[in-house]
Motif scaffolding. Structure first.
Motif, PDB file in Angstrom:
ATOM      1  N   LEU A   1       0.654  -3.044   8.753  1.00 61.90           N
ATOM      2  CA  LEU A   1      -0.162  -1.919   9.104  1.00 61.90           C
ATOM      3  C   LEU A   1      -1.415  -1.479   7.937  1.00 61.90           C
ATOM      4  O   LEU A   1      -2.563  -1.017   8.526  1.00 61.90           O
ATOM      5  N   THR A   2      -0.939  -1.836   6.735  1.00 58.69           N
ATOM      6  CA  THR A   2      -2.106  -1.637   5.898  1.00 58.69           C
ATOM      7  C   THR A   2      -2.913  -2.802   5.375  1.00 58.69           C
ATOM      8  O   THR A   2      -3.704  -2.879   4.713  1.00 58.69           O
ATOM      9  N   HIS A   3      -2.743  -3.816   5.944  1.00 58.44           N
ATOM     10  CA  HIS A   3      -3.390  -5.109   5.684  1.00 58.44           C
ATOM     11  C   HIS A   3      -4.109  -5.977   6.611  1.00 58.44           C
ATOM     12  O   HIS A   3      -4.292  -6.953   6.630  1.00 58.44           O
TER      13      HIS A   3
ATOM     14  N   ASP B   1       4.804  -1.557   7.039  1.00 56.88           N
ATOM     15  CA  ASP B   1       3.830  -0.948   6.258  1.00 56.88           C
ATOM     16  C   ASP B   1       2.584  -1.958   5.814  1.00 56.88           C
ATOM     17  O   ASP B   1       1.709  -1.673   5.757  1.00 56.88           O
ATOM     18  N   TRP B   2       3.137  -3.135   5.244  1.00 53.43           N
ATOM     19  CA  TRP B   2       2.274  -4.223   4.623  1.00 53.43           C
ATOM     20  C   TRP B   2       1.373  -4.455   6.074  1.00 53.43           C
ATOM     21  O   TRP B   2       0.339  -4.753   5.823  1.00 53.43           O
TER      22      TRP B   2
ATOM     23  N   ALA C   1       0.063   4.199   1.315  1.00 53.47           N
ATOM     24  CA  ALA C   1      -0.110   4.952   2.502  1.00 53.47           C
ATOM     25  C   ALA C   1       0.962   5.685   3.099  1.00 53.47           C
ATOM     26  O   ALA C   1       2.061   4.716   3.306  1.00 53.47           O
TER      27      ALA C   1
ATOM     28  N   ARG D   1      -0.709   4.927  13.517  1.00 58.88           N
ATOM     29  CA  ARG D   1      -1.598   3.640  13.001  1.00 58.88           C
ATOM     30  C   ARG D   1      -1.295   2.530  14.071  1.00 58.88           C
ATOM     31  O   ARG D   1      -2.322   1.422  14.195  1.00 58.88           O
TER      32      ARG D   1
ATOM     33  N   ALA E   1       1.021  -1.152   0.126  1.00 55.78           N
ATOM     34  CA  ALA E   1      -0.011   0.196   0.083  1.00 55.78           C
ATOM     35  C   ALA E   1       0.698   1.207   0.106  1.00 55.78           C
ATOM     36  O   ALA E   1       2.036   1.070   0.351  1.00 55.78           O
TER      37      ALA E   1
END
Length: 666
Positions: A131-133, A128-129, A21, A169, A19
């Motif tokens: 946190l965004t999945h 990030d992966w 973001a 997040r 993602a």
């Protein structure tokens, strides 16, 4: 779903698009920028770890971390598929169990402490992966694997990420995940590795509760403890008083609570050492402290080794110094000690932490940090393909390479140095600072609303002097706790050139409570006299300060095979190793000391940072079988030659060494 790949070949246990973001990051400006704890439901700690990034390495310690970053840690993603671009923890179809989180647990703090842009970018991709999945029900991680265990590691990564960045997040995601797990665990309880490693997750849940006050999180800790293995209670009648029997382990496969498997597993025991500290925050701190010392005391009594570790190759293996300790156990034991030190505040815990960090950790990794062992031995006279003497491991166990024996250590060992550096300083319960372990570093934090910088200049553990320069933005009064190790008899503490008037006692903390002004200086002198400790068969080890010393028979490296950007190596001695020392406790002061320069590679064999000179003789009757040193003989008798003086080097600088010697003086 499958709960994970096979964890060990001898056990055969089932373990059960990016993602875009942008990170919501805030520059770390000190403790005042970190949300204060809002909950009082948990018992207080003696010390509180500083947020990741507030302690950074300097001097030789900065070089050591740079060597690691330039070695396997910084490049593993490029050539080892298990943590590469196809990792399940990046949304790929590759390895989706523990190895991605293991790798991040060391990569992320390493990147932060070095402020390395390339490594921070890599670590952020993985973070990030996750946190965004997050799924709608709150679950995190790859859908192909639903085992609780690897997520226990990943939440530790997210905790560190938040401490370093304050990424907004993290706290909501962890809250949703723990709520999901709390609801799911009654029907899907802890099992296998998660059952024996619950305390690692409980530590993070407690941390989160301290920031949000969410009462559901205390329920989560209680459920983890209820379903998890009772580590502290199990040591009330410790069942493993000798080398674990391989046959009993094989016959125990499949048991829900296999007393000869998971309970005697070395890494589980290393992780289990933090259990008492976690439980202390939930109840009786005095009883928990006693439980912690009962655990470590039993491991020392029945499996203790001169390098500060206990034997575990792969399972508890007795006190013979030719038995090994797994690298995963080394770094996990260090992390447990860091947590126990924060909770209980005992100087003795820091003494043990330093002993492992400055001996067992570097001693099982090449000086350039491009290859590591699975098992190290205090008496390691050859590294080659052997089935002896391991309790349950395979013939590659003490080779140096990419993934000798098994790949868990390949993913996991990276956390050792960066977490140790991050733990050198902590905040005291009195809103002061504590120098709990020593090494060159800088501290930038906030104390009682005032920004404070501390520069710690030292060549410790190779030298006995430590200088701390305190620089607050404006004058501020607070207590500074400085540790006096148990071995430092006659230690001196000076404040601005004058002797400190308070108590300076070995095995405790000296507390300097004063108003601090810019340029104030604290100097420590921690006398490092050679001393003797006793081990298996009344063998002797030589120590000085936190360092353990051994005899190096030289090293002849033979490449076995190439493995991507590194290789697997066998190591053979250049000369005889079978010396008996003519020393005992009374004659230790006669051992001469030579101090040399700390080179660009601190733990290289040729560095000669400190050399001890001891009287010895070759002992013909002490031999090796299939490259494994026999146990040191109890009554060595006379040697085969007149006494000679041999050089002893720091344990961490010699990949072949003898550390536990027969004593000619009894």
């Amino acid at each position: 779903m499958s709960s994970g790949p096979t964890r060990r070949r001898v056990l055969q246990w089932s373990a059960g698009s990016m993602a875009a973001a942008a990170l919501q990051r805030t520059p770390l400006a000190g403790a005042s920028s970190t949300p204060k704890a809002v909950s009082t439901a948990l018992a207080p700690q003696a010390f509180t770890p500083l947020p990741l990034g507030e302690v950074r390495p300097a001097g030789w310690l900065q070089r050591q971390l740079r060597i690691q970053a330039d070695g396997m840690t910084g490049h593993l993603y490029e050539f080892w598929p298990d943590v590469g671009p196809n990792s399940g923890w990046l949304g790929g179809a590759g390895e989706s169990w523990e190895r991605g989180p293991y790798y991040l647990d060391g990569l992320l703090p390493m990147a932060v402490l070095l402020d390395d842009a390339r490594l921070k970018t890599l670590a952020t991709r993985f973070v990030d992966w996750t946190l965004t999945h997050q799924r709608a029900d709150g679950q995190i991680g790859p859908e192909s694997n639903d085992d609780w265990w690897p997520r226990m590691v990943m939440v530790k990564v997210l905790q560190q990420h938040f401490e370093a960045t304050e990424d907004a997040r993290v706290l909501p995601l962890l809250t949703r995940y723990f709520h999901y797990q709390l609801a799911a665990m009654p029907a899907k309880p802890l099992h296998d590795w998660g059952k024996f490693r619950w305390q690692d997750e409980a530590y993070v849940v407690q941390w989160l509760h301290g920031r949000t006050g969410d009462p559901k999180l205390l329920e989560m800790v209680a459920l983890l403890k209820q379903q998890g293995f009772d580590w502290v209670g199990s040591f009330a009648d410790f069942p493993f008083k000798q080398k674990v029997d391989k046959k009993a382990i094989l016959e125990g496969v499949g048991g829900a609570n296999n007393a000869h498997g998971y309970q005697s597993h070395g890494v589980n025991n290393g992780m289990g050492l933090k259990t008492a500290a976690v439980e202390a925050r939930m109840g009786d701190a005095a009883a928990s402290r006693a439980g912690f010392y009962r655990q470590i005391g039993a491991l020392d009594e029945y499996h203790g080794l001169p390098n500060g570790m206990f034997s575990c190759d792969e399972h508890l293996a007795g006190r013979n110094p030719s038995q090994g300790s797994e690298l995963c156990t080394v770094v996990e034991t260090m992390f447990s000690l860091e947590i126990a030190l924060a909770m209980f505040g005992d100087a003795a815990i820091a003494d043990r932490l330093e002993k492992i960090a400055y001996n067992a950790l570097p001693g099982t990794i090449t000086a350039d940090m491009w290859a590591h062992q699975y098992d190290q031995q205090p008496n390691q006279v050859q590294c080659s393909l052997n089935s002896k003497p391991w309790a349950t491991n395979g013939p590659e166990s003490n080779l140096f390479g990419l993934e000798p024996n098994f790949g868990c250590c390949t993913a996991n060992y990276h956390q050792g140095w960066p977490k140790f550096v991050a733990s050198l300083w902590m905040r005291s319960a009195q809103d002061g600072l504590a120098a709990v372990a020593y090494g060159p570093c800088t501290v930038n934090t906030t104390v009682r609303g005032v920004k404070v910088r501390v520069d710690e200049q030292t060549e410790y553990p190779f030298r006995e002097g430590v200088t701390m320069t305190v620089a607050p933005e404006r004058p501020v009064r607070f207590p500074l706790h400085v540790r006096v190790p148990q071995w430092a008899a006659g230690a001196q503490v000076m404040v601005n050139g004058k002797p400190f008037a308070g108590a300076v006692k070995a095995g405790s903390f000296a507390v300097i409570d004063r108003e601090w002004r810019g340029g104030d200086r604290v100097k420590l002198r921690l006398p490092m006299q050679p001393r003797i400790s006793r081990w298996f068969n009344q063998s002797v080890a030589v120590e000085r300060g936190p360092l353990v010393f051994g005899y190096s028979p030289g090293e002849h490296w033979v490449k076995l095979r190439d493995r991507g950007m590194t290789a697997h190596w066998q190591v053979f001695p250049d000369r005889g190793w079978n010396y008996a020392l003519a020393v005992n406790e009374q004659s230790a002061a006669e051992i001469a000391v030579t101090e040399g320069e700390i080179g660009a590679v601190p733990f290289a064999l040729e560095s000669k940072t400190v050399t001890l000179h001891a009287p010895a003789t070759l002992l013909d009757r002490w031999r090796a079988e299939d490259g494994v040193a026999a146990p040191p003989p109890v009554m060595p008798g006379k040697g085969v030659a007149l006494l000679q003086t041999i050089d002893l080097l720091p344990y961490g600088s010699a990949r072949l060494r003898v550390t536990a010697f027969p004593s000619l003086k009894g």
